[in-house]
Design a protein around this motif. Sequence first.
Motif, PDB file in Angstrom:
ATOM      1  N   HIS A  84       0.881  -1.142  -0.003  1.00 13.52           N
ATOM      2  CA  HIS A  84       0.135  -0.075  -0.037  1.00 13.52           C
ATOM      3  C   HIS A  84       0.830   1.090   0.033  1.00 13.52           C
ATOM      4  N   MET A  85       0.139   2.413  -0.232  1.00 17.41           N
ATOM      5  CA  MET A  85       1.001   3.592  -0.613  1.00 17.41           C
ATOM      6  C   MET A  85       0.333   4.594   0.652  1.00 17.41           C
ATOM      7  N   GLU A  86       1.419   5.168   1.397  1.00 15.95           N
ATOM      8  CA  GLU A  86       1.073   6.428   2.091  1.00 15.95           C
ATOM      9  C   GLU A  86       1.437   7.740   1.770  1.00 15.95           C
ATOM     10  N   ASN A  87       0.910   8.583   1.066  1.00 20.66           N
ATOM     11  CA  ASN A  87       1.329   9.713   0.510  1.00 20.66           C
ATOM     12  C   ASN A  87       0.708  11.260   0.988  1.00 20.66           C
ATOM     13  N   TYR A  88       1.170  12.064   1.576  1.00 25.10           N
ATOM     14  CA  TYR A  88       0.765  13.066   2.479  1.00 25.10           C
ATOM     15  C   TYR A  88       1.699  14.398   2.084  1.00 25.10           C
ATOM     16  N   ILE A  89       1.296  15.425   2.447  1.00 22.68           N
ATOM     17  CA  ILE A  89       1.899  16.644   2.327  1.00 22.68           C
ATOM     18  C   ILE A  89       1.413  17.571   3.411  1.00 22.68           C
ATOM     19  N   ALA A  90       2.625  18.071   4.014  1.00 25.31           N
ATOM     20  CA  ALA A  90       2.554  18.818   5.251  1.00 25.31           C
ATOM     21  C   ALA A  90       2.907  20.176   5.117  1.00 25.31           C
ATOM     22  N   PHE A  91       1.869  21.082   5.255  1.00 25.42           N
ATOM     23  CA  PHE A  91       2.205  22.583   5.154  1.00 25.42           C
ATOM     24  C   PHE A  91       2.209  23.322   6.572  1.00 25.42           C
ATOM     25  N   ASN A  92       2.958  24.385   6.727  1.00 30.42           N
ATOM     26  CA  ASN A  92       3.117  25.278   7.817  1.00 30.42           C
ATOM     27  C   ASN A  92       3.278  26.721   7.314  1.00 30.42           C
ATOM     28  N   ALA A  93       2.158  27.189   7.068  1.00 35.38           N
ATOM     29  CA  ALA A  93       1.684  28.519   6.446  1.00 35.38           C
ATOM     30  C   ALA A  93       2.576  29.754   7.284  1.00 35.38           C
ATOM     31  N   GLU A  94       2.607  29.404   8.564  1.00 31.80           N
ATOM     32  CA  GLU A  94       3.256  30.524   9.375  1.00 31.80           C
ATOM     33  C   GLU A  94       4.600  30.784   9.225  1.00 31.80           C
ATOM     34  N   GLN A  95       5.283  29.571   9.061  1.00 33.21           N
ATOM     35  CA  GLN A  95       6.779  29.383   8.928  1.00 33.21           C
ATOM     36  C   GLN A  95       7.075  29.161   7.559  1.00 33.21           C
ATOM     37  N   SER A  96       6.291  29.048   6.565  1.00 33.35           N
ATOM     38  CA  SER A  96       6.480  28.869   5.213  1.00 33.35           C
ATOM     39  C   SER A  96       7.368  27.358   5.006  1.00 33.35           C
ATOM     40  N   GLU A  97       6.847  26.435   5.699  1.00 31.28           N
ATOM     41  CA  GLU A  97       7.503  24.976   5.664  1.00 31.28           C
ATOM     42  C   GLU A  97       6.314  24.241   4.896  1.00 31.28           C
ATOM     43  N   LYS A  98       7.256  23.220   4.229  1.00 37.36           N
ATOM     44  CA  LYS A  98       6.423  22.093   3.732  1.00 37.36           C
ATOM     45  C   LYS A  98       7.344  20.834   3.449  1.00 37.36           C
ATOM     46  N   TYR A  99       6.776  19.759   3.813  1.00 40.66           N
ATOM     47  CA  TYR A  99       7.249  18.670   3.773  1.00 40.66           C
ATOM     48  C   TYR A  99       6.419  17.565   3.168  1.00 40.66           C
ATOM     49  N   SER A 100       6.903  16.941   2.247  1.00 39.25           N
ATOM     50  CA  SER A 100       6.459  15.676   1.439  1.00 39.25           C
ATOM     51  C   SER A 100       6.717  14.364   2.127  1.00 39.25           C
ATOM     52  N   TYR A 101       5.599  13.250   2.045  1.00 39.91           N
ATOM     53  CA  TYR A 101       5.707  11.978   2.479  1.00 39.91           C
ATOM     54  C   TYR A 101       5.209  10.949   1.402  1.00 39.91           C
ATOM     55  N   PHE A 102       6.035  10.500   0.716  1.00 37.15           N
ATOM     56  CA  PHE A 102       5.513   9.523  -0.387  1.00 37.15           C
ATOM     57  C   PHE A 102       5.923   8.163  -0.127  1.00 37.15           C
ATOM     58  N   GLU A 103       5.327   7.363   0.595  1.00 40.39           N
ATOM     59  CA  GLU A 103       5.805   5.826   0.753  1.00 40.39           C
ATOM     60  C   GLU A 103       5.276   4.821   0.041  1.00 40.39           C
ATOM     61  N   ASN A 104       5.966   4.090  -0.468  1.00 40.89           N
ATOM     62  CA  ASN A 104       5.239   2.744  -1.011  1.00 40.89           C
ATOM     63  C   ASN A 104       5.671   1.670   0.016  1.00 40.89           C
ATOM     64  N   ILE A 105       4.944   0.930   0.639  1.00 41.31           N
ATOM     65  CA  ILE A 105       5.133   0.063   1.725  1.00 41.31           C
ATOM     66  C   ILE A 105       4.869  -1.373   1.288  1.00 41.31           C
ATOM     67  N   LYS A 106       5.550  -2.235   1.465  1.00 44.09           N
ATOM     68  CA  LYS A 106       5.431  -3.561   1.161  1.00 44.09           C
ATOM     69  C   LYS A 106       5.711  -4.645   2.472  1.00 44.09           C
ATOM     70  N   THR A 107       4.577  -5.417   2.893  1.00 42.89           N
ATOM     71  CA  THR A 107       4.576  -6.010   4.142  1.00 42.89           C
ATOM     72  C   THR A 107       4.781  -7.566   3.719  1.00 42.89           C
ATOM     73  N   PHE A 108       5.449  -8.216   4.525  1.00 42.91           N
ATOM     74  CA  PHE A 108       5.772  -9.845   4.038  1.00 42.91           C
ATOM     75  C   PHE A 108       5.480 -10.447   5.491  1.00 42.91           C
ATOM     76  N   TYR A 109       4.258 -11.081   5.407  1.00 43.06           N
ATOM     77  CA  TYR A 109       3.659 -11.997   6.917  1.00 43.06           C
ATOM     78  C   TYR A 109       4.464 -13.211   7.014  1.00 43.06           C
ATOM     79  N   LEU A 110       4.851 -13.491   8.124  1.00 38.46           N
ATOM     80  CA  LEU A 110       5.687 -14.796   8.373  1.00 38.46           C
ATOM     81  C   LEU A 110       4.734 -15.741   9.182  1.00 38.46           C
ATOM     82  N   THR A 111       3.451 -15.247   9.611  1.00 35.69           N
ATOM     83  CA  THR A 111       2.502 -16.178  10.287  1.00 35.69           C
ATOM     84  C   THR A 111       1.248 -16.059   9.787  1.00 35.69           C
TER      85      THR A 111
END
Length: 319
Positions: A186-213
Amino acid sequence: MKVYVCPICDHAMEGRYYCRNCHEFVRNPYYMEINYSLDRAAVKSEGETEIELNNKKNTIQTTQKTEKRQYHILWLFLIYILFQIGIVLYSKIPKATIGEIKSKVERLFPEKKQIKDVEDMELGEGNEIEFSSDWSYETPDYNEIVTRGEESTGLTHFAIDGKEFTKKLHQILNDADFDVIENAEHMENYIAFNAEQSEKYSYFENIKTFYLTEDFMEYYRISKDSVSGRLIDTEIESTDFDQVCFFVRAAASLLFPDNKRKQKRVEKLDSYLERLLGEETYFSERIGTMIISGYTYTNKTTNQDKMAFHISLSSAENA
């Protein structure tokens, strides 16, 4: 003869409810029985008359009641003053809202952990969530971020490609008879904004899980960037401590640079693994450019001891 006496000024009253001396209305006046003596000589010889003695007695009683009333008024006044002081002090205490507290936490940890609360939320494309007055988050359209071609700015990346790392790791794990029951991606894609401090971070992840049990309680994960495909981190959680140690050594061997310090770093990693196999329950150490964290705990549901490891790149080494 019955004579009414004012309890306020201690003078005889002409009427029952009004004192002409102090000009006050009296609800409950004092009264006394007075016996006059016509023998003036006897009165002079006896010293004080009966009415004078009664007046003294009533004056003492009135004084005592007046003092009690004054004490009551004083206590009420002190309570009022303390109450006002409390209001003033309370108004000067700085109030921290939930949003302000979350904002401070996010400034301290501008990593992907700041969005862990929204990982399980079902969000449509372009939805925006306000967590505080400073930060806001939105889920962009996947095709849009791929078209822009900009990888995550809020996550650290290894130089190795995620698919290449997964392929090499699986070759090692298959030789060690790692049985994967099922896998999910599955994917988890987010963008975080901070208008007051003019900051912006992006989080784009593709996560693959392998189950052992079969109960999906034991697994390992590999996370890569949704846009660039570069490896972000990997982790494992299992009740088989030997299995966990093997996985950590295998993953680290692929991520440690091939140089003269690689062997020393592998030996250092082994010492950390021994710490968890002993009495220690948690550690988080930096080995070269990597951050390796491990801990052991008891699952309350199954009452089994589990070990977990997480391997990521130090933020200072984000390539």
